[in-house]
Design a protein around this motif. Structure first.
Motif, PDB file in Angstrom:
ATOM      1  N   GLU A   1     -28.252  -6.888  22.208  1.00 24.56           N
ATOM      2  CA  GLU A   1     -27.969  -6.391  20.577  1.00 24.56           C
ATOM      3  C   GLU A   1     -26.603  -6.803  20.030  1.00 24.56           C
ATOM      4  O   GLU A   1     -26.425  -7.204  18.768  1.00 24.56           O
ATOM      5  CB  GLU A   1     -27.953  -4.909  20.705  1.00 24.56           C
ATOM      6  CG  GLU A   1     -29.380  -4.357  20.931  1.00 24.56           C
ATOM      7  CD  GLU A   1     -29.439  -3.008  21.122  1.00 24.56           C
ATOM      8  OE1 GLU A   1     -30.489  -2.197  20.877  1.00 24.56           O
ATOM      9  OE2 GLU A   1     -28.390  -2.170  21.769  1.00 24.56           O
ATOM     10  N   VAL A   2     -25.748  -6.957  20.938  1.00 23.26           N
ATOM     11  CA  VAL A   2     -24.570  -7.563  20.615  1.00 23.26           C
ATOM     12  C   VAL A   2     -24.492  -8.984  20.116  1.00 23.26           C
ATOM     13  O   VAL A   2     -23.660  -9.262  19.288  1.00 23.26           O
ATOM     14  CB  VAL A   2     -23.200  -7.147  21.616  1.00 23.26           C
ATOM     15  CG1 VAL A   2     -22.024  -7.714  21.447  1.00 23.26           C
ATOM     16  CG2 VAL A   2     -23.115  -5.615  21.936  1.00 23.26           C
TER      17      VAL A   2
ATOM     18  N   ALA B   1     -20.752 -12.256  12.977  1.00 20.82           N
ATOM     19  CA  ALA B   1     -20.034 -13.008  13.153  1.00 20.82           C
ATOM     20  C   ALA B   1     -18.709 -12.185  13.417  1.00 20.82           C
ATOM     21  O   ALA B   1     -18.041 -12.259  14.711  1.00 20.82           O
ATOM     22  CB  ALA B   1     -19.157 -14.228  12.658  1.00 20.82           C
ATOM     23  N   THR B   2     -18.296 -10.804  12.870  1.00 16.99           N
ATOM     24  CA  THR B   2     -17.269 -10.103  13.216  1.00 16.99           C
ATOM     25  C   THR B   2     -17.769  -8.721  12.574  1.00 16.99           C
ATOM     26  O   THR B   2     -18.828  -8.496  12.090  1.00 16.99           O
ATOM     27  CB  THR B   2     -16.189 -10.133  12.090  1.00 16.99           C
ATOM     28  OG1 THR B   2     -16.455 -10.072  10.941  1.00 16.99           O
ATOM     29  CG2 THR B   2     -15.407 -11.673  12.306  1.00 16.99           C
TER      30      THR B   2
ATOM     31  N   ARG C   1     -10.783 -10.976  20.556  1.00 10.16           N
ATOM     32  CA  ARG C   1     -10.078 -11.588  19.520  1.00 10.16           C
ATOM     33  C   ARG C   1     -10.289 -10.897  18.283  1.00 10.16           C
ATOM     34  O   ARG C   1     -11.526 -10.239  17.935  1.00 10.16           O
ATOM     35  CB  ARG C   1     -10.729 -12.768  19.337  1.00 10.16           C
ATOM     36  CG  ARG C   1      -9.838 -13.639  18.102  1.00 10.16           C
ATOM     37  CD  ARG C   1     -10.024 -15.090  17.999  1.00 10.16           C
ATOM     38  NE  ARG C   1      -9.265 -15.945  17.012  1.00 10.16           N
ATOM     39  CZ  ARG C   1      -9.601 -16.624  16.144  1.00 10.16           C
ATOM     40  NH1 ARG C   1     -10.948 -17.043  16.167  1.00 10.16           N
ATOM     41  NH2 ARG C   1      -8.861 -17.142  15.125  1.00 10.16           N
ATOM     42  N   VAL C   2      -9.148 -10.393  17.487  1.00 11.59           N
ATOM     43  CA  VAL C   2      -9.089  -9.688  16.491  1.00 11.59           C
ATOM     44  C   VAL C   2      -8.681 -10.297  15.334  1.00 11.59           C
ATOM     45  O   VAL C   2      -7.560 -10.811  15.490  1.00 11.59           O
ATOM     46  CB  VAL C   2      -8.374  -8.445  16.635  1.00 11.59           C
ATOM     47  CG1 VAL C   2      -8.244  -7.166  15.538  1.00 11.59           C
ATOM     48  CG2 VAL C   2      -8.905  -7.528  17.819  1.00 11.59           C
ATOM     49  N   LEU C   3      -9.371 -10.014  14.192  1.00  8.43           N
ATOM     50  CA  LEU C   3      -8.482 -10.776  12.972  1.00  8.43           C
ATOM     51  C   LEU C   3      -8.274  -9.750  12.031  1.00  8.43           C
ATOM     52  O   LEU C   3      -8.911  -8.440  11.789  1.00  8.43           O
ATOM     53  CB  LEU C   3      -9.986 -11.481  12.085  1.00  8.43           C
ATOM     54  CG  LEU C   3     -10.711 -12.732  12.801  1.00  8.43           C
ATOM     55  CD1 LEU C   3     -11.805 -13.286  12.111  1.00  8.43           C
ATOM     56  CD2 LEU C   3      -9.607 -13.713  13.300  1.00  8.43           C
ATOM     57  N   ASP C   4      -7.249  -9.926  11.366  1.00  5.12           N
ATOM     58  CA  ASP C   4      -6.470  -8.853  10.530  1.00  5.12           C
ATOM     59  C   ASP C   4      -6.655  -9.405   9.085  1.00  5.12           C
ATOM     60  O   ASP C   4      -5.797  -9.958   8.592  1.00  5.12           O
ATOM     61  CB  ASP C   4      -4.999  -8.372  10.804  1.00  5.12           C
ATOM     62  CG  ASP C   4      -4.632  -7.189  10.158  1.00  5.12           C
ATOM     63  OD1 ASP C   4      -5.290  -6.900   9.136  1.00  5.12           O
ATOM     64  OD2 ASP C   4      -3.587  -6.816  10.497  1.00  5.12           O
ATOM     65  N   PHE C   5      -7.645  -8.636   8.205  1.00  6.99           N
ATOM     66  CA  PHE C   5      -7.667  -8.872   6.745  1.00  6.99           C
ATOM     67  C   PHE C   5      -7.311  -7.759   6.003  1.00  6.99           C
ATOM     68  O   PHE C   5      -7.936  -7.310   4.962  1.00  6.99           O
ATOM     69  CB  PHE C   5      -9.028  -9.532   6.456  1.00  6.99           C
ATOM     70  CG  PHE C   5      -9.504 -10.704   7.107  1.00  6.99           C
ATOM     71  CD1 PHE C   5      -8.760 -11.951   6.902  1.00  6.99           C
ATOM     72  CD2 PHE C   5     -10.533 -10.859   8.179  1.00  6.99           C
ATOM     73  CE1 PHE C   5      -9.088 -13.265   7.413  1.00  6.99           C
ATOM     74  CE2 PHE C   5     -10.977 -12.123   8.656  1.00  6.99           C
ATOM     75  CZ  PHE C   5     -10.502 -13.037   8.438  1.00  6.99           C
ATOM     76  N   GLY C   6      -6.299  -6.944   6.411  1.00  6.80           N
ATOM     77  CA  GLY C   6      -5.845  -5.606   5.802  1.00  6.80           C
ATOM     78  C   GLY C   6      -7.029  -4.601   6.782  1.00  6.80           C
ATOM     79  O   GLY C   6      -6.307  -3.695   7.048  1.00  6.80           O
TER      80      GLY C   6
ATOM     81  N   ARG D   1     -11.086  -6.796  12.126  1.00  6.56           N
ATOM     82  CA  ARG D   1     -12.287  -7.370  12.467  1.00  6.56           C
ATOM     83  C   ARG D   1     -12.213  -7.772  13.969  1.00  6.56           C
ATOM     84  O   ARG D   1     -11.334  -8.729  14.154  1.00  6.56           O
ATOM     85  CB  ARG D   1     -12.904  -8.297  11.348  1.00  6.56           C
ATOM     86  CG  ARG D   1     -12.995  -7.727   9.944  1.00  6.56           C
ATOM     87  CD  ARG D   1     -13.790  -6.763   9.803  1.00  6.56           C
ATOM     88  NE  ARG D   1     -15.283  -7.111   9.797  1.00  6.56           N
ATOM     89  CZ  ARG D   1     -16.440  -6.517   9.825  1.00  6.56           C
ATOM     90  NH1 ARG D   1     -16.414  -5.135   9.449  1.00  6.56           N
ATOM     91  NH2 ARG D   1     -17.433  -6.986   9.822  1.00  6.56           N
ATOM     92  N   VAL D   2     -13.459  -7.417  14.716  1.00  6.09           N
ATOM     93  CA  VAL D   2     -13.770  -8.053  16.063  1.00  6.09           C
ATOM     94  C   VAL D   2     -14.402  -9.255  15.863  1.00  6.09           C
ATOM     95  O   VAL D   2     -15.565  -9.201  15.487  1.00  6.09           O
ATOM     96  CB  VAL D   2     -13.911  -6.806  16.982  1.00  6.09           C
ATOM     97  CG1 VAL D   2     -14.063  -7.558  18.065  1.00  6.09           C
ATOM     98  CG2 VAL D   2     -12.955  -5.979  17.065  1.00  6.09           C
ATOM     99  N   VAL D   3     -13.902 -10.365  16.402  1.00  3.57           N
ATOM    100  CA  VAL D   3     -14.923 -11.539  16.408  1.00  3.57           C
ATOM    101  C   VAL D   3     -15.983 -11.389  17.579  1.00  3.57           C
ATOM    102  O   VAL D   3     -15.691 -10.949  18.809  1.00  3.57           O
ATOM    103  CB  VAL D   3     -14.048 -12.814  16.864  1.00  3.57           C
ATOM    104  CG1 VAL D   3     -14.955 -13.897  16.820  1.00  3.57           C
ATOM    105  CG2 VAL D   3     -12.827 -13.236  15.610  1.00  3.57           C
ATOM    106  N   THR D   4     -17.056 -11.174  17.144  1.00  7.17           N
ATOM    107  CA  THR D   4     -18.102 -10.859  18.064  1.00  7.17           C
ATOM    108  C   THR D   4     -18.404 -12.039  19.165  1.00  7.17           C
ATOM    109  O   THR D   4     -18.612 -11.459  20.527  1.00  7.17           O
ATOM    110  CB  THR D   4     -19.442 -10.938  17.227  1.00  7.17           C
ATOM    111  OG1 THR D   4     -19.427  -9.962  16.239  1.00  7.17           O
ATOM    112  CG2 THR D   4     -20.783 -10.485  18.101  1.00  7.17           C
TER     113      THR D   4
END
Length: 87
Positions: free
Chosen positions: A30-31, A36-37, A66-71, A74-77
Motif C-alpha cells: 500500500e505504501v 510521491a510525497t 527524507r522530509v521536504l519543507d514547503f511550509g 512532506r515525507v518522500v514516499t
C-alpha cells in the motif's frame, strides 16, 4: 489499559471514535502505491509512531526518512519505502 481518544471524547474507546481501518498500519504494498510525497500524519502511521513523535524527530533532524519543507512538511514516499523494506 484501554486506548482512549483525547479532545472531546475522553471516555470513549479510540475504536469508537475512529474506524478500525483508519487505525490499521498500511502494508508495504500500500505504501508503495502512495503519491510521491505524503503528509507527516500518513508517514507516521506507516512507521507505527505518532504524528507528534515524527515531528519531534524531524525537528531534531533525526528522522530516518527524507522530509521536504514547503511550509507544510512532506515525507518522500520512496525514502519511507526504503526504510520499511529494511525492517
Amino acid at each position: 489499559m484501554e486506548a482512549t481518544a483525547l479532545r472531546g471524547y475522553r471516555h470513549l474507546p479510540l475504536e469508537d471514535v475512529m474506524p478500525a481501518a483508519a487505525l490499521a498500519l498500511p502494508t508495504l504494498d500500500e505504501v508503495r502505491n502512495w503519491p510521491a510525497t505524503v503528509d507527516v500524519r500518513r508517514a507516521a502511521l506507516a512507521l507505527g509512531i505518532s504524528r507528534s513523535q515524527l515531528y519531534a524527530l524531524i525537528q531534531r533532524d533525526e528522522a530516518p526518512i527524507r522530509v521536504l519543507d514547503f511550509g507544510a512538511k512532506r515525507v518522500v514516499t520512496a525514502s519511507l519505502v526504503r526504510l520499511l523494506e529494511a525492517v
